[in-house]
Design a protein around this motif. Structure first.
Motif, PDB file in Angstrom:
ATOM      1  N   ASN A  79      -2.702  -6.519  10.952  1.00 49.25           N
ATOM      2  CA  ASN A  79      -2.374  -6.560   9.528  1.00 49.25           C
ATOM      3  C   ASN A  79      -3.572  -7.007   8.692  1.00 49.25           C
ATOM      4  O   ASN A  79      -3.768  -6.551   7.573  1.00 49.25           O
ATOM      5  CB  ASN A  79      -1.183  -7.498   9.285  1.00 49.25           C
ATOM      6  N   TYR A  95       6.269   3.016  -3.687  1.00 49.51           N
ATOM      7  CA  TYR A  95       7.563   2.352  -3.584  1.00 49.51           C
ATOM      8  C   TYR A  95       8.354   2.654  -4.858  1.00 49.51           C
ATOM      9  O   TYR A  95       7.992   2.171  -5.929  1.00 49.51           O
ATOM     10  CB  TYR A  95       7.387   0.850  -3.412  1.00 49.51           C
TER      11      TYR A  95
ATOM     12  N   ALA B 124       3.175   3.400   4.461  1.00 46.10           N
ATOM     13  CA  ALA B 124       2.344   2.987   3.331  1.00 46.10           C
ATOM     14  C   ALA B 124       2.234   1.464   3.301  1.00 46.10           C
ATOM     15  O   ALA B 124       1.145   0.913   3.132  1.00 46.10           O
ATOM     16  CB  ALA B 124       2.935   3.505   2.025  1.00 46.10           C
ATOM     17  N   ALA B 125       3.365   0.793   3.496  1.00 44.66           N
ATOM     18  CA  ALA B 125       3.354  -0.671   3.462  1.00 44.66           C
ATOM     19  C   ALA B 125       2.489  -1.230   4.587  1.00 44.66           C
ATOM     20  O   ALA B 125       1.645  -2.099   4.366  1.00 44.66           O
ATOM     21  CB  ALA B 125       4.776  -1.211   3.562  1.00 44.66           C
ATOM     22  N   ARG B 126       2.684  -0.686   5.806  1.00 39.95           N
ATOM     23  CA  ARG B 126       1.905  -1.185   6.951  1.00 39.95           C
ATOM     24  C   ARG B 126       0.426  -0.903   6.771  1.00 39.95           C
ATOM     25  O   ARG B 126      -0.421  -1.682   7.183  1.00 39.95           O
ATOM     26  CB  ARG B 126       2.388  -0.553   8.266  1.00 39.95           C
ATOM     27  N   SER B 127       0.095   0.238   6.125  1.00 43.63           N
ATOM     28  CA  SER B 127      -1.324   0.587   5.962  1.00 43.63           C
ATOM     29  C   SER B 127      -2.036  -0.394   5.029  1.00 43.63           C
ATOM     30  O   SER B 127      -3.252  -0.510   5.065  1.00 43.63           O
ATOM     31  CB  SER B 127      -1.473   2.025   5.440  1.00 43.63           C
ATOM     32  N   THR B 128      -1.271  -1.103   4.184  1.00 45.38           N
ATOM     33  CA  THR B 128      -1.914  -2.105   3.333  1.00 45.38           C
ATOM     34  C   THR B 128      -1.911  -3.483   3.973  1.00 45.38           C
ATOM     35  O   THR B 128      -2.301  -4.459   3.341  1.00 45.38           O
ATOM     36  CB  THR B 128      -1.216  -2.215   1.957  1.00 45.38           C
ATOM     37  N   GLY B 129      -1.425  -3.564   5.216  1.00 45.48           N
ATOM     38  CA  GLY B 129      -1.497  -4.830   5.935  1.00 45.48           C
ATOM     39  C   GLY B 129      -0.200  -5.619   5.969  1.00 45.48           C
ATOM     40  O   GLY B 129      -0.156  -6.707   6.524  1.00 45.48           O
ATOM     41  N   LEU B 130       0.859  -5.093   5.357  1.00 44.82           N
ATOM     42  CA  LEU B 130       2.128  -5.797   5.434  1.00 44.82           C
ATOM     43  C   LEU B 130       2.655  -5.760   6.872  1.00 44.82           C
ATOM     44  O   LEU B 130       2.504  -4.753   7.565  1.00 44.82           O
ATOM     45  CB  LEU B 130       3.172  -5.175   4.496  1.00 44.82           C
ATOM     46  N   SER B 131       3.280  -6.868   7.301  1.00 43.79           N
ATOM     47  CA  SER B 131       3.840  -6.897   8.647  1.00 43.79           C
ATOM     48  C   SER B 131       5.114  -6.050   8.673  1.00 43.79           C
ATOM     49  O   SER B 131       5.625  -5.645   7.637  1.00 43.79           O
ATOM     50  CB  SER B 131       4.169  -8.333   9.038  1.00 43.79           C
ATOM     51  N   GLN B 134       7.747  -7.840   6.673  1.00 44.21           N
ATOM     52  CA  GLN B 134       7.501  -7.750   5.230  1.00 44.21           C
ATOM     53  C   GLN B 134       7.851  -6.365   4.700  1.00 44.21           C
ATOM     54  O   GLN B 134       8.456  -6.236   3.634  1.00 44.21           O
ATOM     55  CB  GLN B 134       6.032  -8.059   4.919  1.00 44.21           C
TER      56      GLN B 134
END
Lengths: 248, 221
Positions: A79, A95, B124-131, B134
């Motif tokens: 992450n 989103y 998309a969320a994971r690609s920005t570093g969100l676990s 999250q």
């Protein structure tokens, strides 16, 4: 002259999906500030390769080092590593329940640990860079496809990545909206961003790419400067593909 | 006729008893609905784990409690557990039975909601570093809940209605209290009052549900 450490260093990358062998040992290095354009027929593995670079897809074997971080080492904080690798998707993947600014600030706050005020300052600056600061309060549903993709780019660059991956960023856009996204990508390139772009925008490749990589059937067939690949490809398969897309 | 079914004197006399029952029904609902939602959410999150060691027991669990009549479950807990040396009381038995039964229903609703969110959202969320967690909390669940809000509300209506089952194990909720009042006054009026209260309690929720469903339909066009 010593060559600086590449930002992306992928070696011998294989990927199987069940019985399907999608990547058959791909080596790809990308130097700092370089724009590498990946082309190839659909199913050639170019998107899978891109998705392996930030480990959205788990490679079956090989090594991938991005900005000095071994992406496949289980001890790597994936992450944390992903903050340095921006990714832009074909279908934007904004989103829908958040505003443009909310999209851009989420990771700044929750991953980078910025305060809300600081995240909003950085988020607005990122939206400014893609020319959409005035749309900060709009939700994705209120934006055109081109604007959505630019917000998606802002979402990535707000984290100040070392490299940006673009997975067919203009393929889902109406033709008249493609230009605005390419313009943002060009500005990003001029600011010195290292970029790997999978796309069919050959015009953009021709005048913005440092190197064009042609993939077919899970392998890199040929690579070189755009002029060489487009005008005088060495391989028959490259020639056939270039001929095909230029007829359209 | 009105003397028998809607006797004012009896309403006045039974009022405190019935009101005490209403209070318990509201209290019971305020306990079992969040409990069921929580249980459902846990089941839905576990359903995201594809490992067979999680998947099969989970499926059996959900199937079992959806197929098992809640009244039977309740009586089994209330009458059966004391034989295992566990005396829990009616209220706790209702809470547990509902946690098991409605949790399974809520779980299936949450799961449908989560499944309705395209994979690209998480990517998309994971690609920005969100676990993973999250991404679930900030991106998937808010959208999922919005998508299945009518179903969640509809199930909640059922749960509130089902709290009347508590009367079987002597939980002094609305129906139980009304029946007490009825046997004290030898008159069905308290039951009629209880019925009216149930209706007044749930009717706003039914209206809200209709509106949500209409909006969901309109949203598809």
């Amino acid at each position: 002259m010593t060559t600086p450490l590449p930002i992306v260093d992928a070696r011998g990358v294989h990927k199987h999906f069940g019985a399907l062998h999608v990547l058959k040992g791909v080596d790809l290095t990308v130097a700092e500030r370089e724009l590498v354009f990946v082309i190839g027929p659909s199913g050639s593995g170019k998107s899978t390769l891109l998705r392996c670079l930030n480990r959205l897809e788990e490679p079956s074997s090989g090594s991938i080092v991005v900005d000095g971080i071994d992406m496949l080492d289980p001890r790597t904080d994936i992450n944390h590593a992903r903050q340095r690798i921006g990714m832009v998707f074909q279908s934007f993947n904004l989103y829908p329940h958040m505003t443009a600014l909310g999209n851009v600030t989420l990771a700044l706050r929750k991953v980078a640990g910025k305060s809300r005020a600081e995240a909003e300052r950085l988020g607005l600056a990122a939206l400014e860079r893609v020319g959409l600061a005035d749309r900060a309060g709009h939700t994705p549903g209120q934006l055109s496809g081109g604007q959505q993709q630019r917000v998606a780019i802002a979402r990535s660059i707000a984290l100040e990545p070392r490299v940006m991956l673009f997975d067919e960023p203009t393929s889902a856009l109406d033709p008249e909206l493609v230009g605005s996204v390419l313009e943002v990508m060009r500005a990003l390139r001029e600011s010195g961003m290292t970029m790997v772009v999978v796309s069919h925008e050959m015009g953009f490749a021709r005048n913005a790419a440092d190197r064009v990589v042609f993939m077919d059937d899970g392998l890199i067939v040929e690579q070189g400067p755009p002029a060489a690949i487009f005008e005088s490809p060495a391989q028959e398969r490259t020639r056939a593909f270039i001929g095909q897309i230029q007829r359209h | 006729m009105i003397e028998t079914f809607f006797n004012i004197d009896i309403i006045v006399a039974a009022w405190p008893i019935v009101m005490a029952g209403l209070l318990n029904t509201v209290l019971l609902s305020l306990i079992v609905v969040p409990l069921g939602l929580l249980g459902g959410l846990m089941l839905a999150l576990l359903a995201g784990i594809r490992h067979p060691l999680v998947r099969w027991p989970l499926m059996a669990w959900v199937d079992f409690f959806r197929a098992f009549p809640p009244l039977v479950l309740l009586i089994l807990l209330f009458a059966g557990l004391p034989f295992a040396g566990l005396e829990l009381g009616g209220f706790a038995c209702v809470a547990i039975a509902f946690f098991l039964n409605t949790g399974a229903y809520y779980g299936e609703i949450f799961r449908a909601g989560i499944d309705s969110i395209p994979a690209g959202q998480v990517e998309a969320a994971r690609s920005t570093g969100l676990s993973r967690l999250q991404a679930m909390g900030y991106i998937v669940l808010p959208q999922a809940v919005r998508n299945v809000l009518p179903d969640l509300l509809s199930n909640t209506l059922e749960v509130v209605k089902l709290t009347s089952l508590g009367s079987v194990v002597a939980v002094p909720e609305l129906l139980y209290q009304a029946r007490q009042a009825q046997s004290l006054t030898y008159n069905p009026t308290p039951i009629v009052v209880a019925a009216l209260i149930y209706f007044l309690l749930l009717w706003p929720l039914v209206r809200l549900l209709s509106r949500l469903e209409n909006r969901a339909l309109a949203g598809r066009h």
